[in-house]
Scaffold this active site. Structure first.
Site, mmCIF file in Angstrom:
data_model
loop_
_atom_site.group_PDB
_atom_site.id
_atom_site.type_symbol
_atom_site.label_atom_id
_atom_site.label_comp_id
_atom_site.label_asym_id
_atom_site.label_seq_id
_atom_site.Cartn_x
_atom_site.Cartn_y
_atom_site.Cartn_z
ATOM 1 N N HIS A 84 0.878 -1.178 0.000
ATOM 2 C CA HIS A 84 0.000 0.000 0.000
ATOM 3 C C HIS A 84 0.915 1.229 0.000
ATOM 4 O O HIS A 84 1.995 1.196 0.611
ATOM 5 C CB HIS A 84 -0.823 0.132 1.276
ATOM 6 C CG HIS A 84 -1.745 -0.989 1.616
ATOM 7 N ND1 HIS A 84 -1.346 -2.104 2.281
ATOM 8 C CD2 HIS A 84 -3.082 -1.126 1.415
ATOM 9 C CE1 HIS A 84 -2.389 -2.895 2.482
ATOM 10 N NE2 HIS A 84 -3.459 -2.343 1.961
ATOM 11 N N ASP A 112 2.279 2.000 3.397
ATOM 12 C CA ASP A 112 3.211 1.051 4.023
ATOM 13 C C ASP A 112 4.646 1.500 3.818
ATOM 14 O O ASP A 112 5.519 1.215 4.632
ATOM 15 C CB ASP A 112 3.148 -0.345 3.363
ATOM 16 C CG ASP A 112 1.787 -0.963 3.396
ATOM 17 O OD1 ASP A 112 1.008 -0.633 4.298
ATOM 18 O OD2 ASP A 112 1.508 -1.806 2.514
ATOM 19 N N GLU A 155 -9.261 -13.501 -0.992
ATOM 20 C CA GLU A 155 -8.442 -13.812 0.194
ATOM 21 C C GLU A 155 -9.039 -15.021 0.901
ATOM 22 O O GLU A 155 -10.237 -15.067 1.186
ATOM 23 C CB GLU A 155 -8.393 -12.597 1.125
ATOM 24 C CG GLU A 155 -7.535 -12.874 2.360
ATOM 25 C CD GLU A 155 -7.082 -11.600 3.048
ATOM 26 O OE1 GLU A 155 -6.700 -10.638 2.344
ATOM 27 O OE2 GLU A 155 -7.110 -11.563 4.280
ATOM 28 N N ASP A 179 -0.907 -12.565 2.246
ATOM 29 C CA ASP A 179 -1.501 -11.544 3.115
ATOM 30 C C ASP A 179 -1.566 -12.163 4.509
ATOM 31 O O ASP A 179 -2.633 -12.436 5.043
ATOM 32 C CB ASP A 179 -2.882 -11.129 2.604
ATOM 33 C CG ASP A 179 -3.335 -9.828 3.234
ATOM 34 O OD1 ASP A 179 -2.706 -9.396 4.215
ATOM 35 O OD2 ASP A 179 -4.328 -9.249 2.752
HETATM 36 C C1 XLS Z 1 -7.582 -6.694 4.791
HETATM 37 C C2 XLS Z 1 -7.143 -6.874 3.424
HETATM 38 C C3 XLS Z 1 -5.995 -5.976 2.964
HETATM 39 C C4 XLS Z 1 -5.904 -5.985 1.477
HETATM 40 C C5 XLS Z 1 -5.130 -4.872 0.875
HETATM 41 O O1 XLS Z 1 -8.291 -7.499 5.361
HETATM 42 O O2 XLS Z 1 -6.832 -8.218 3.245
HETATM 43 O O3 XLS Z 1 -4.805 -6.376 3.570
HETATM 44 O O4 XLS Z 1 -5.357 -7.181 1.021
HETATM 45 O O5 XLS Z 1 -5.645 -3.638 1.186
HETATM 46 NI NI NI Z 2 -5.923 -9.044 1.585
HETATM 47 NI NI NI Z 3 -7.635 -9.560 4.962
#
Ligand code: XLS
Ligand code: NI
Ligand code: NI
Length: 436
Positions: free
Chosen positions: A100, A103, A267, A338
Site C-alpha cells: 500500500h 506502508d 483472500e 496476506d
Molecule cells: C484486509 C485486506 C488488505 C488488502 C489490501 O483485510 O486483506 O490487507 O489485502 O488492502
Molecule cells: Ni488481503
Molecule cells: Ni484480509
C-alpha cells in the site's frame, strides 16, 4: 544503505524433504509441474504491510517487534525499512512483492508533502527492484487507516473525502504503472457501514460505483495493462462491507456496467468470514469470469475475524490449486502472502519461517493438485454426473429451444419418471484423500 537486518540468515534454497528449517523442502521453483515451473504456477508475493509496517500491536497492546525502522525521522526510517524489505525479498527468493502507498512512505503535513515522501521512497524502490529483480505483483492505496477515512473513502458522506481518496488512488496507480506492477488492487475496508441509522445505503453504493468507474477510466487513460482487482471481504473493520463476497462483487459490477473492467483478488480467510469456503470463492470467480489473484492466508476455527495467519493446510491448497489450474491458472495474478506473524514471534527469523512454511504448503498442494488432475479423480465424476446435458434434450433446453409447454408435453408423452442417482460424496471424499 543501512546494515543488514537479517544478518546471519542465508538466501533460502530448495534442499529437499530433509532440509533444515531455513530451507525449502518442497518449493523447488524450477521443477516442472504439468509442464510449467513451480514459480510460474504460484507467482508468490510477500506483502509489505504485515511483514514490515505492522509493529506487532493488537487492540489490547502495543507493538512487540523491535525493528529499527519503528523509530527515528519518518522518511529516513522508511528508507531503512525499504532496505530490510528488499533484503528479505531477495533472501527468500520469491518473484514478487505487494504494498500500500502508506506502508512504504509516511504521511506528511499535507497532501503535497505526502506525495513527495512517496516519490522519494519510490525512487529508491525502483532502484532496489532493478538491482534484485524482485517485481511488483500489485500496488494499492490505503484508504482505511487515516481518521479522514473513518466514515468511508468513496462511500463517505462528504464528497471532499471522495476527492481525497480519488487523488490518492490516482497517485498509487501512477506509482504502480511506473514500477511496472502486474495488477492494481482495491480493497474497500471502510466502504460499508457501522449502523443503518446514519447510512444512506443506496447513495453509498452509487458513490462506490462512480469511484470504480473513475478508476477504470483512469487505467485506460494511462495505459495500465494489468488487471484491476477488487478484494471481497464481508466485514471488519466495518460491520458490513459492500464488497461482501465474489458473487456480490460480480452483481455490483454488473449493475454499474463494470463487469469487464474488474476481476477479484480472493483472500482465503475473507472467504471463510463470508460464510463460504476458499474453494467456493475461487469457483464463483472462475464461473463468472472474474478470477484474478489470491491473498493467501488462513483464519482460526475459533475466532471470527481476519487473523491473517500463514496457511498450513496442504489438502485445502491441493483442491484450490487444482481448481485454479483447471480454470486456466493465473494470468497476471498470483499468490500474495496476506499473512502476518503472531505477536509473540518477535525474532527476525520468524518472518522466514512463516513464508518458508507457506511456500512449502503451496508447493505440496501443487504436487497433489497435479495428481488429482492427472488421475482425473474429480473431473471424470463431474462429467458423468452431467452427461445428460450433452444429449439433445439437455442441449435444446439450454439453447432455449424448449418452452414450458414443450417440456410438459414431453413428460406426458414419454411418461418421464427420472430416477434419483447417488451424489457419491463419501466415495469422492475418499478418492481425494487417497491422493494425499
Ligand atoms: C484486509 C485486506 C488488505 C488488502 C489490501 O483485510 O486483506 O490487507 O489485502 O488492502
Ligand atoms: Ni488481503
Ligand atoms: Ni484480509
Amino acid at each position: 544503505m543501512s546494515k543488514p537486518f537479517f544478518a546471519g540468515i542465508e538466501p533460502v534454497k530448495y534442499r529437499g524433504p530433509d532440509a533444515d528449517p531455513l530451507s525449502y523442502r518442497y518449493y523447488d521453483k524450477d521443477r516442472l509441474v504439468l509442464g510449467k515451473r513451480m514459480e510460474d504456477h504460484l507467482r508468490a508475493a510477500v506483502c509489505y504491510w504485515h511483514s514490515f509496517a505492522w509493529p506487532g500491536s493488537d487492540v489490547f497492546g502495543a507493538g512487540t517487534f523491535d525493528r529499527p525502522w519503528f523509530s527515528g525521522a519518518p522518511l529516513e526510517a522508511a528508507l531503512v525499512k525499504l532496505d530490510a524489505a528488499f533484503e528479505f525479498f531477495e533472501k527468500l527468493g520469491l518473484p514478487f512483492f505487494t504494498f500500500h502507498d502508506r506502508d512504504v512512505a509516511p504521511e506528511g503535513a499535507n497532501a503535497a508533502e505526502t506525495t513527495a515522501n512517496l516519490d522519494r521512497v519510490i525512487d529508491a524502490m525502483e532502484q532496489k527492484m532493478a538491482a534484485t529483480g524482485v517485481k511488483l505483483l500489485w500496488g494499492t492505496a490505503n484508504l482505511f487507516s487515516h481518521p479522514r477515512y473513518m466514515s468511508g473513502a468513496a462511500t463517505n458522506p462528504d464528497p471532499e473525502v471522495f476527492a481525497y481518496a480519488a487523488a490518492q488512488v490516482k497517485k498509487a496507480m501512477d506509482v504502480t504503472l511506473r514500477l511496472d506492477g502486474a495488477n492494481y488492487v482495491l480493497w474497500g475496508g471502510r466502504e460499508g457501514y457501522e449502523t443503518l441509522l446514519n447510512t444512506d445505503l443506496k447513495r453509498e453504493m452509487d458513490q462506490l460505483g462512480r469511484f470504480l468507474s473513475l478508476v477504470a477510466e483512469y487505467k485506460h487513460k494511462i495505459g495500465f495493462k494489468g488487471l484491476l482487482l477488487i478484494e471481497p471481504k464481508p466485514k471488519e473493520p466495518t460491520k458490513h462491507q459492500y464488497d461482501f463476497d465474489t458473487a456480490t462483487v460480480y452483481g455490483f459490477l454488473q449493475r454499474y456496467g463494470l463487469e469487464k473492467e474488474y476481476k477479484v483478488n480472493i483472500e482465503a480467510n475473507h472467504a471463510i468470514l463470508s460464510g463460504h469456503s476458499f474453494q467456493h470463492e475461487v469457483m464463483v470467480a472462475l464461473a463468472t469470469g472474474t478470477f484474478g489473484s489470491i491473498d493467501m492466508n488462513r483464519g482460526d476455527y475459533l475466532l471470527g475475524w481476519d487473523t491473517d495467519q500463514f496457511h498450513n493446510d496442504v489438502s485445502e491448497l491441493a483442491l484450490v490449486l487444482a481448481t485454479i489450474i483447471q480454470g486456466g491458472g493465473f494470468t497476471s495474478g498470483g499468490m500474495n502472502f496476506d499473512a502476518k506473524l503472531r505477536r509473540q514471534s518477535i525474532d527476525p527469523a520468524d518472518l522466514f519461517h512463516g513464508h518458508i512454511g507457506g511456500m512449502d504448503t503451496m508447493a505440496r498442494g501443487l504436487l497433489y493438485a497435479e495428481k488429482l488432475i492427472n488421475e482425473k479423480t474429480i473431473e471424470s465424476h463431474i462429467q458423468k454426473r452431467y452427461a445428460g446435458w450433452e444429449t439433445p434434450l439437455g442441449k435444446d433446453i439450454l439453447a432455449g429451444k424448449r418452452s414450458l409447454d414443450d417440456l410438459a408435453a414431453l413428460v406426458a408423452e414419454k411418461k418421464l419418471d427420472p430416477k434419483p442417482r447417488s451424489g457419491q460424496q463419501e466415495l469422492l471424499e475418499n478418492l481425494v484423500n487417497r491422493t494425499f
